[in-house]
Design a protein around this motif. Structure first.
Motif, short mmCIF file in Angstrom:
data_model
loop_
_atom_site.label_atom_id
_atom_site.label_comp_id
_atom_site.label_asym_id
_atom_site.label_seq_id
_atom_site.Cartn_x
_atom_site.Cartn_y
_atom_site.Cartn_z
N UNK A 9 1.01 -1.24 -0.04
CA UNK A 9 0.11 -0.10 0.00
C UNK A 9 0.79 1.50 0.08
N UNK A 10 1.79 1.53 -0.88
CA UNK A 10 2.92 2.46 -1.00
C UNK A 10 2.74 2.89 -2.21
N UNK A 39 9.87 9.79 -2.36
CA UNK A 39 10.04 10.66 -1.13
C UNK A 39 10.97 9.85 -0.11
N UNK A 40 10.93 8.33 0.05
CA UNK A 40 11.88 7.37 0.71
C UNK A 40 13.02 7.50 -0.04
N UNK A 41 12.96 7.29 -1.24
CA UNK A 41 14.50 7.34 -1.98
C UNK A 41 15.23 8.33 -1.77
N UNK A 42 14.44 9.51 -2.08
CA UNK A 42 15.20 10.79 -1.57
C UNK A 42 15.88 10.66 -0.24
N UNK A 43 15.12 10.52 0.73
CA UNK A 43 15.56 10.52 2.09
C UNK A 43 16.76 9.70 2.37
N UNK A 44 16.87 8.66 1.37
CA UNK A 44 18.07 7.74 1.45
C UNK A 44 19.09 8.17 0.39
N UNK A 45 19.05 9.67 -0.09
CA UNK A 45 20.17 9.90 -0.80
C UNK A 45 20.29 9.06 -2.20
N UNK A 81 18.05 5.20 -11.63
CA UNK A 81 19.20 4.64 -12.62
C UNK A 81 20.12 3.88 -11.47
N UNK A 82 20.39 4.74 -10.26
CA UNK A 82 21.31 4.21 -9.41
C UNK A 82 20.78 3.09 -8.42
N UNK A 83 19.59 2.73 -8.34
CA UNK A 83 18.90 1.97 -7.22
C UNK A 83 19.01 0.50 -7.79
N UNK A 84 19.35 -0.11 -7.06
CA UNK A 84 19.63 -1.73 -7.23
C UNK A 84 18.38 -2.33 -6.64
N UNK A 85 18.31 -2.32 -5.28
CA UNK A 85 17.34 -2.87 -4.50
C UNK A 85 16.69 -1.69 -3.44
N UNK A 86 15.40 -1.67 -3.33
CA UNK A 86 14.58 -0.87 -2.18
C UNK A 86 13.62 -2.00 -1.59
N UNK A 133 10.49 1.19 7.78
CA UNK A 133 11.38 2.04 6.95
C UNK A 133 11.73 1.28 5.65
N UNK A 134 12.35 2.17 4.72
CA UNK A 134 12.59 1.73 3.38
C UNK A 134 14.23 1.79 3.40
#
Length: 241
Positions: free
Chosen positions: A121-122, A129-135, A140-145, A152-153
C-alpha cells in the motif's frame, strides 16, 4: 490505603502529582525490563504495546476516582505478555514470522515491482520520497529497495554508484573508535578522561585552544585517535588539533 492510590472524587492536586510520579516510574521500570529499543525501529507489536499501556495508565492521571492497583496490574500483565511474545519470537523463527512482518522487496535489480507496491500500500510518490531521504534521487542508481518490518525503506545502490572508500584506494586508515565526552556543560567527566589521559593533558589541550577553565566549555570529546572536538559556551566555536 493512601488517597492517591485508592482514588477519590475529591482527590487534591497533590494526589494527582504523586500519581503522575508513580505512573512515570512504573512505565520507566517496565521499559527497562522490556529492553532498549530504538523509536525508529518499532515494529507493529511494539507500537500496539505502547498504545495500550498509554491508554491503560493515562486515564489514571485525569480521573482521580480510579484505583491505581487495577491499571498497574493490567499494565504488568500486558508487559509480561509482550515480553513473552518477544522471547518466543527470538527463539522460534517460525513464530517470529507470525508476529513480525517479512521485508518486502519494492525494487529488484533496478526494476520497480508494482505488485509489491500494491501489497505494501505504498504509492509511487511515497516511494520517491523515501528514496530521496536515502540519498537515492536517481532511480538509475538504485539496485534494491526493501520495505523493512519497522516501516522504513532500505536502499541498496548499484555497485558502480557506491561511494569510494579508503579500502577501494588501498588505504587502511586508523579506526577512530567511539568518541567519549570529557567535558559536558563545564563539568569534567573523570571516568572518561582517565581512559585517555589525565588532568595535565586536559589543561594543555584547553590552553592550546585558547581556554583557561573547563567551565568555559560546553562540550569536549575525544576519540581513540586523539582527535578532539571542542564547543565553548559563548560562541560555540569548534577546535581540532
Amino acid at each position: 490505603m493512601p488517597q492517591f492510590w485508592a482514588g477519590s472524587p475529591e482527590l487534591p492536586v497533590s494526589g494527582f502529582i504523586i500519581r503522575a510520579v508513580f505512573v512515570y516510574v512504573y512505565i520507566f521500570v517496565l521499559l527497562k525490563i522490556l529492553g532498549q529499543r530504538s523509536i525508529m525501529s518499532l515494529n507493529p507489536i511494539d507500537f500496539l504495546f505502547a498504545v495500550i499501556i498509554g491508554d491503560v495508565l493515562g486515564e489514571t492521571l485525569s480521573d482521580g476516582e480510579i484505583r491505581l492497583s487495577g491499571p498497574f496490574s493490567s499494565a504488568g500483565v500486558i508487559a509480561f505478555f509482550h515480553l513473552s511474545l518477544s522471547y518466543i519470537a527470538l527463539k522460534t523463527p517460525r513464530f517470529r514470522r507470525i508476529i513480525e512482518d517479512e521485508p518486502i522487496i519494492l525494487i529488484k535489480n533496478g526494476k520497480i515491482l508494482h505488485e509489491q507496491l500494491r501489497k505494501a500500500k505504498i504509492t509511487v510518490e511515497s516511494l520517491m520520497m523515501d528514496l530521496r531521504s536515502n540519498n537515492a534521487i536517481d532511480l538509475n542508481q538504485v539496485d534494491y529497495a526493501v520495505l523493512e518490518s519497522n516501516g522504513q525503506i532500505s536502499v541498496l545502490k548499484k555497485s558502480k554508484y557506491d561511494s569510494l572508500t579508503p579500502a577501494d584506494m588501498g588505504q587502511e586508515p586508523e579506526s577512530k573508535g567511539y568518541p567519549s565526552v570529557i567535558i559536558q556543560d563545564g563539568h569534567i567527566i573523570d571516568a572518561n578522561l582517565s581512559k585517555f589521559a589525565d588532568r595535565a593533558w586536559l589543561r594543555k589541550t584547553l590552553a592550546d585552544h585558547g581556554f583557561r577553565r573547563a567551565a568555559e566549555i560546553f562540550l569536549l570529546t575525544v576519540d581513540e585517535t586523539g582527535k578532539v572536538y571542542i564547543s565553548d559556551k559563548e560562541s560555540s566555536s569548534i577546535g581540532e588539533p
